[in-house]
Design a protein around this motif. Structure first.
Motif, PDB file in Angstrom:
ATOM      1  N   LEU A  96      -6.485   2.313  -7.366  1.00  0.00           N
ATOM      2  CA  LEU A  96      -6.322   2.877  -6.550  1.00  0.00           C
ATOM      3  C   LEU A  96      -8.267   3.746  -5.526  1.00  0.00           C
ATOM      4  CD1 LEU A  96      -5.037   5.976  -6.126  1.00  0.00           C
ATOM      5  CD2 LEU A  96      -7.215   6.160  -7.113  1.00  0.00           C
ATOM      6  N   ILE A  97      -8.289   3.490  -3.869  1.00  0.00           N
ATOM      7  CA  ILE A  97      -8.846   4.028  -3.309  1.00  0.00           C
ATOM      8  C   ILE A  97      -8.645   5.651  -2.908  1.00  0.00           C
ATOM      9  CG2 ILE A  97     -10.151   3.298  -1.172  1.00  0.00           C
ATOM     10  CD1 ILE A  97      -8.958   0.489  -1.603  1.00  0.00           C
ATOM     11  N   ALA A  98     -10.063   6.128  -2.912  1.00  0.00           N
ATOM     12  CA  ALA A  98     -10.056   7.356  -2.677  1.00  0.00           C
ATOM     13  C   ALA A  98     -11.244   7.682  -2.021  1.00  0.00           C
ATOM     14  CB  ALA A  98     -10.522   8.673  -4.120  1.00  0.00           C
ATOM     15  N   THR A  99     -10.553   8.483  -1.234  1.00  0.00           N
ATOM     16  CA  THR A  99     -12.117   8.552  -0.021  1.00  0.00           C
ATOM     17  C   THR A  99     -11.684   9.958   0.310  1.00  0.00           C
ATOM     18  OG1 THR A  99     -10.308   6.378   1.137  1.00  0.00           O
ATOM     19  CG2 THR A  99     -12.485   7.781   2.629  1.00  0.00           C
ATOM     20  N   ALA A 100     -13.192  10.507   0.385  1.00  0.00           N
ATOM     21  CA  ALA A 100     -13.382  11.939   0.639  1.00  0.00           C
ATOM     22  C   ALA A 100     -13.132  12.393   1.893  1.00  0.00           C
ATOM     23  CB  ALA A 100     -15.330  12.423  -0.314  1.00  0.00           C
ATOM     24  N   GLY A 101     -12.461  13.527   1.646  1.00  0.00           N
ATOM     25  CA  GLY A 101     -12.462  14.533   3.645  1.00  0.00           C
ATOM     26  C   GLY A 101     -11.261  14.213   3.715  1.00  0.00           C
ATOM     27  N   LEU A 134      -3.083   3.989  -2.638  1.00  0.00           N
ATOM     28  CA  LEU A 134      -2.919   2.702  -3.971  1.00  0.00           C
ATOM     29  C   LEU A 134      -2.693   1.301  -3.400  1.00  0.00           C
ATOM     30  CD1 LEU A 134      -2.772   3.204  -6.632  1.00  0.00           C
ATOM     31  CD2 LEU A 134       0.211   3.245  -6.987  1.00  0.00           C
ATOM     32  N   ARG A 135      -3.527   0.632  -3.559  1.00  0.00           N
ATOM     33  CA  ARG A 135      -3.122  -0.694  -3.303  1.00  0.00           C
ATOM     34  C   ARG A 135      -2.606  -1.600  -4.183  1.00  0.00           C
ATOM     35  NH1 ARG A 135      -8.139  -1.959   0.303  1.00  0.00           N
ATOM     36  NH2 ARG A 135      -7.975  -0.301   2.058  1.00  0.00           N
ATOM     37  N   ARG A 136      -2.100  -2.748  -4.237  1.00  0.00           N
ATOM     38  CA  ARG A 136      -1.411  -3.811  -5.172  1.00  0.00           C
ATOM     39  C   ARG A 136      -2.499  -5.383  -4.880  1.00  0.00           C
ATOM     40  NH1 ARG A 136       0.392  -2.796  -9.490  1.00  0.00           N
ATOM     41  NH2 ARG A 136       2.930  -3.095  -9.007  1.00  0.00           N
ATOM     42  N   GLU A 137      -2.410  -5.620  -5.413  1.00  0.00           N
ATOM     43  CA  GLU A 137      -3.274  -6.526  -5.632  1.00  0.00           C
ATOM     44  C   GLU A 137      -3.015  -7.744  -6.096  1.00  0.00           C
ATOM     45  OE1 GLU A 137      -7.006  -4.600  -3.106  1.00  0.00           O
ATOM     46  OE2 GLU A 137      -7.664  -5.671  -5.086  1.00  0.00           O
ATOM     47  N   ALA A 138      -3.243  -9.201  -5.771  1.00  0.00           N
ATOM     48  CA  ALA A 138      -3.090 -10.274  -6.412  1.00  0.00           C
ATOM     49  C   ALA A 138      -4.442 -10.505  -7.523  1.00  0.00           C
ATOM     50  CB  ALA A 138      -3.248 -11.335  -6.072  1.00  0.00           C
ATOM     51  N   GLU A 155       0.621  -1.367  -0.258  1.00  0.00           N
ATOM     52  CA  GLU A 155       0.395  -0.389   0.018  1.00  0.00           C
ATOM     53  C   GLU A 155       0.915   1.155  -0.209  1.00  0.00           C
ATOM     54  OE1 GLU A 155      -4.055  -0.688   2.328  1.00  0.00           O
ATOM     55  OE2 GLU A 155      -3.250   1.577   3.235  1.00  0.00           O
ATOM     56  N   THR A 156       0.673   2.450  -1.204  1.00  0.00           N
ATOM     57  CA  THR A 156       1.405   3.690  -0.434  1.00  0.00           C
ATOM     58  C   THR A 156       0.386   4.706  -0.362  1.00  0.00           C
ATOM     59  OG1 THR A 156       2.789   2.428  -2.551  1.00  0.00           O
ATOM     60  CG2 THR A 156       2.829   4.971  -2.438  1.00  0.00           C
ATOM     61  N   ASP A 157       0.190   5.631  -0.500  1.00  0.00           N
ATOM     62  CA  ASP A 157      -0.159   6.697   0.393  1.00  0.00           C
ATOM     63  C   ASP A 157      -0.013   7.755  -0.522  1.00  0.00           C
ATOM     64  OD1 ASP A 157      -1.303   8.676   1.689  1.00  0.00           O
ATOM     65  OD2 ASP A 157      -1.001   9.032   3.362  1.00  0.00           O
ATOM     66  N   LEU A 158      -0.388   8.229  -1.061  1.00  0.00           N
ATOM     67  CA  LEU A 158      -0.554   9.245  -2.044  1.00  0.00           C
ATOM     68  C   LEU A 158      -1.366  10.484  -1.395  1.00  0.00           C
ATOM     69  CD1 LEU A 158      -1.669   8.057  -6.048  1.00  0.00           C
ATOM     70  CD2 LEU A 158       0.103   7.381  -4.764  1.00  0.00           C
ATOM     71  N   GLY A 159      -1.180  11.088  -0.660  1.00  0.00           N
ATOM     72  CA  GLY A 159      -1.780  11.510  -0.092  1.00  0.00           C
ATOM     73  C   GLY A 159      -3.576  12.282  -0.617  1.00  0.00           C
ATOM     74  N   THR A 160      -3.574  13.871  -0.268  1.00  0.00           N
ATOM     75  CA  THR A 160      -4.729  14.323  -0.756  1.00  0.00           C
ATOM     76  C   THR A 160      -4.595  14.782  -1.702  1.00  0.00           C
ATOM     77  OG1 THR A 160      -4.419  16.086   1.507  1.00  0.00           O
ATOM     78  CG2 THR A 160      -5.509  14.394   1.531  1.00  0.00           C
ATOM     79  N   ALA A 161      -5.789  14.774  -2.746  1.00  0.00           N
ATOM     80  CA  ALA A 161      -6.211  16.103  -3.752  1.00  0.00           C
ATOM     81  C   ALA A 161      -6.973  16.470  -3.756  1.00  0.00           C
ATOM     82  CB  ALA A 161      -4.940  16.059  -4.775  1.00  0.00           C
ATOM     83  N   SER A 162      -7.294  17.812  -4.141  1.00  0.00           N
ATOM     84  CA  SER A 162      -9.106  17.643  -4.521  1.00  0.00           C
ATOM     85  C   SER A 162      -9.903  18.012  -5.781  1.00  0.00           C
ATOM     86  CB  SER A 162      -9.383  19.323  -4.113  1.00  0.00           C
ATOM     87  OG  SER A 162      -8.483  19.118  -2.867  1.00  0.00           O
TER      88      SER A 162
END
Ligand code: NAD
Length: 488
Positions: free
Chosen positions: A483-488, A145-149, A128-135
């Motif tokens: 990629l998982i983006a969570t609002a807030g 950012l997650r890496r999965e099988a 998992e890599t934290d890409l930080g926040t953006a708007s």
């Protein structure tokens, strides 16, 4: 129980060792032509069950998310294989015709050892890599950012280095969290079923995570490539089959990772020790009777040193006697089958017909009336357009071609549909850099340097394939990115 008993040659499906629905087929010792015994012949129902088991193990268990457990299983497999190393060695020499000395390296012990590298990656990889926040579009979002099988991997392998290739797929595919259906070559089924027996009986690898399907028919491999339940095909074999695999996989748009054929160049620059370099090239093409995809089978030498290089290569090749692979001193064993020997002999007659001069070898060795042996063969007086210089022969055959300087050598090296490997010999670092940066291949050795290693990616440019095996790059072939983006 000895791994050499017929009982231990079974399919592995859903954690169970079982016979093949299609009966059995013979596995043959290429050095003696004796039938070693029977291997299970999978039918389409077996394949269906294996893919189903792999799908269930991926979809319904925590295998893909439990990184520590996968590392544990891979280490356990490595330990169990090491404990049975002598039985595996006996099978490998008997079934592959692999010289004993190679089983201490890439034919057995090397790839088994390398399972530790895969286990280590399962533990240490940054999943998992934290890409930080953006708007974007004004909505503040924190992104991860997650890496999965990828899912279910169909692994299809050839006979020439069965353990090396089976483990270079199983190790990273499992470490990355996938489940696997392995379809080995019909010529070397016991190398795979013996591993299946060890997985079933001596590891905690859950049912369905690894399934091993041996078959006398290539159609089982073909069916694996088109099944919609399979997410990825990891294939090693000939370029012609790789093309068929890619075509079949296109209907379901599954990822295809392809390690294919080669016709690699051994380039000697005019400031090199010509005799030493030519001798090295001649020796290396005889290892395992030339049945290596990355062997350098075109020897490019300065025109002024052409006869000197031929003489040195001929002296080396003439001194290598093909023989019994069980003997510690053998480096050139048999070819895998009579069909493969017929193929090599076909190329030798084409070389003669196209004006080639057979400097040494060219036939079957005297005094060996059993076994699929062929003499180390040096061919001169062909240019790079000749069939023997363009096509993969897969025998102990070296074609010597003159070049007119570094750029001409680069031109000839690159004048090939393949781009797998190569070798450059010289003394001036600037010239070596000029050449290595222009030859279009996935690996290059300089002055005898060895690129083969668990942490070093291997693979081809052009029609030698796509993707890389081994190293972090080889592990990442078996991953998806989410990629998982969570609002807030
Ligand atoms: P091959 O292509 O005939 O067979 C390879 C595998 O593919 C076997 O398991 C075979 O049963 C299966 N197969 C055959 N037809 C198929 C189809 N239509 N669909 C799916 N699977 C199919 O190769 P081979 O004769 O077993 O091995 C020799 C070749 O492998 C050489 O060309 C060599 O260069 C290549 N090779 C490449 C690498 C590499 O890493 N680049 C390594 C070793 C061997």
């Amino acid at each position: 129980m000895s791994l050499l008993t017929a009982d231990s040659s079974q399919l592995l499906i859903g954690g169970e060792l079982r016979p093949g629905g299609g009966g059995t087929f013979e596995t043959v010792n290429p050095a003696t032509e004796e039938v070693l015994g029977q291997a299970p012949d999978a039918d389409s129902a077996d394949l269906d069950a294996a893919i189903g088991a792999a799908r269930t193990a991926f979809d319904d268990t925590d295998w893909s998310r439990d990184h520590a457990f996968r590392a544990h299983c891979l280490r356990q497999l490595r330990t169990a294989l090491q404990a049975d190393a002598e039985a595996l060695r006996e099978i490998t020499i008997a079934e592959v015709g692999a010289p004993l000395m190679l089983t201490r390296g890439p034919q057995l012990e090397g790839p088994v050892d390398d399972l530790e590298y895969a286990a280590g990656l399962a533990e240490s990889y940054a999943w998992e890599t934290d890409l930080g926040t953006a708007s974007p579009m004004g909505i503040k979002s924190s992104r991860v950012l997650r890496r999965e099988a990828i899912g279910v991997v169909g692994a299809i392998t050839p006979w020439n280095f069965p353990h090396q290739i089976n483990f270079a797929k199983l190790g990273p595919a499992l470490a990355a969290g996938n489940t696997v259906v392995l379809k080995p070559a019909p010529d070397t089924p016991w190398c795979a079923t013996s591993v299946g027996a060890i997985i079933a009986e001596h590891t905690d690898i859950p049912p369905g995570v690894v399934n091993i399907i041996t078959s006398s028919a290539h159609e089982i491999g073909s069916a694996l490539t088109s099944d919609p339940r399979v997410d990825m095909i990891s294939f090693t074999g000939s370029t012609a089959t790789g093309r068929a695999v890619m075509t079949n996989a296109a209907a379901t748009l599954k990822k295809t990772f392809l390690e294919l054929g080669g016709k690699s160049a051994f380039v000697i620059l005019d400031d090199a020790d010509i005799a030493a370099a030519a001798g090295f090239a001649a020796f290396s093409v005889c290892v395992h009777a030339g049945q290596g995809c990355a062997l350098t089978t075109r020897l490019l030498v300065p025109r002024a040193a052409y006869e000197q290089a031929i003489e040195a290569a001929a002296a080396t090749m003439g001194g290598i006697r093909p023989g019994d692979p069980t003997k510690p001193g053998t480096i050139c064993g048999p070819l895998i089958s009579s069909a493969q020997r017929a193929r090599v002999e076909h190329y030798l007659s084409l070389a003669r017909a196209e004006g080639g001069r057979i400097v040494v070898g060219g036939g079957r060795p005297a005094g060996l009336d059993r076994g699929f042996f062929i003499e180390p063969t040096l061919i001169a007086d062909l240019d790079n357009g000749a069939t023997a210089a363009r096509e993969e022969i897969f025998g102990p055959v070296l074609v010597v071609i003159p070049h007119d300087g570094d750029d001409d050598a680069i031109r000839i090296a690159n004048d090939s549909p393949y781009g797998l490997s190569g070798s450059v010999w010289g003394t001036d670092p600037a010239r070596i850099d000029h050449v290595t940066s222009r030859i279009r291949t996935g690996t290059l050795g300089v002055n005898g340097g060895i690129w083969y290693s668990a942490d070093a990616p291997f693979g081809g440019y052009k029609q030698s394939g796509n993707g890389r095996e081994m190293g972090v790059a080889g592990f990442e072939e078996y991953l998806e990115t989410k990629l998982i983006a969570t609002a807030g």
